[in-house]
Design an enzyme around this catalytic site. Sequence first.
Site, short mmCIF file in Angstrom:
data_model
loop_
_atom_site.label_atom_id
_atom_site.label_comp_id
_atom_site.label_asym_id
_atom_site.label_seq_id
_atom_site.Cartn_x
_atom_site.Cartn_y
_atom_site.Cartn_z
N GLY A 124 0.79 -1.22 0.00
CA GLY A 124 0.00 0.00 0.00
C GLY A 124 0.82 1.27 0.00
O GLY A 124 0.38 2.30 -0.54
N ASN A 184 2.50 -9.74 -0.28
CA ASN A 184 3.61 -10.43 -0.94
C ASN A 184 4.24 -11.48 -0.03
O ASN A 184 5.38 -11.90 -0.25
CB ASN A 184 4.68 -9.44 -1.40
CG ASN A 184 5.55 -10.00 -2.51
OD1 ASN A 184 5.08 -10.76 -3.34
ND2 ASN A 184 6.83 -9.63 -2.51
N GLU A 306 11.59 -3.23 -8.69
CA GLU A 306 11.70 -2.08 -7.79
C GLU A 306 12.05 -0.88 -8.66
O GLU A 306 13.16 -0.80 -9.20
CB GLU A 306 12.79 -2.34 -6.74
CG GLU A 306 12.60 -3.61 -5.92
CD GLU A 306 11.58 -3.46 -4.80
OE1 GLU A 306 11.13 -2.31 -4.57
OE2 GLU A 306 11.24 -4.45 -4.15
#
Length: 487
Positions: A124, A184, A306
Amino acid sequence: MAHLNNSLFILSLSLIFLQFFHTAVARGGQRDPGFVDIPYAASRRHLSEENHFQKLNALARGYMTNSDLEKAIKAFHGRCRHISRIYSIGRSVLGVPLWVMEISNNPGKEEAKPAFKFVGNVHGDEPVGRELMLLLANWLCDNYNKDPMATLIVDNVHLHILPSMNPDGFSLRRRGNANHVDLNRDFPDQFFSINNDIDERQPETKAIMSWIKDIRFTASASLHGGALVANYPWDGTKDKSKSYYACPDDEVFIYMAKLYSGSHYNMSLSKEFDAGITNGAYWYPIYGGMQDWNYIYGGCFELTLEISDNKWPPANELHMIWEYNKRSMLDLVASLVKSGVHGRIFSSDCGYPLPASIAIKGINYTIKSSETLADYHRLLAPGHQYEVVATMPGYKTRTTTIVVKEELMTLDFILEPEITIADRFLPNRCVSRRSLNIFAVISKSHMQVSLTLILVLAFLFFLMKRKAIVNHFKVRKLIRQRRVSAV
């Protein structure tokens, strides 16, 4: 004045300290609570969480809210209806729809094409992916039939984009979902029996798992923040050690990771990660991760990307981050049709498609062609020779040697049936086999309808038969009565 200078100095040191350590916990590393007194730690944590929320709330200005995101998705579909459809794969804990945009020249239709998915906002507090997903979708719409890359992707791939897997975490300004679960870490794991209880899984996780069953994805990528690196499986090790742990398709994943990193503005220049890529377990191991689950259970090659050193960069930096990642995102999707081996599998005697298995000799990983069109899409690292093996119960195995280059390779298989004694007595083997296949399809997708129809017909037949029997006895009775009266 001196007091103000001291405060600014302390604040600067704090920011430097946080900047130094942020990459170490980018993928969710857990910190030791230490020896701090619990009541004091709890109160301090509460204040810290409030301050953290306020800071992220300030940073969120300029980012789309969940409501804004839904409106943006629908607006995209409204103006790009000719190459898109939108659908929801489920809802979050708090009931927010998990909207997906599919982009293709034939959206929603089953075709002999590979499918790719992007998943954003798994955590989030890593919202950059949400924004980049909409920018990517709109760029493809604006440039279809104008830019060769956009046209290649739209015409040859079914691209599915889920901007936010964790809308609740985003609105709550925290990593986990509304139940404080790190999504995850919520998938079944190959090494340890965590997350095996279906009832304990989060609705967002269940939605992803059902999605994979509904659509046969060839490859995938999830977008995260907090570092700048392309991460690939395995994410964990058998002994929980921090060490390189290669999956069967290690060469393919290295190729995919380098493709993304090399197309990025500066990811490949990383001083922390060689070439801007890393094996997940070598970076630090996690368990219950989404990318490992995709590869093992979904037949889908997934990277964890990432894409920003800062988890929540100011909104005015989003366009720059998009420009840094745009080519990488496009190249990764296009690699599905610009490399690897693709084809269909048919029966030699009847010519109909076969849902066969495709394996590569020396690589312990098998994919299946689709049930209806029998198309397969096998990602392979360019510059190597491979033996491709096609197998199907009741048919002879076929093996073909190929050399994969950085271009599309098509390889169809025609399998010969293994003739059995029973087959020799069949008047038309193809008709009988096709009938069996049709029955199999009916039994899978229309069994309830078929059974209902059969029961209805049987009941009608029973009523008609009953009526005929009753009428028969009435006639016989009438004849007897007439005979008696005649005597």
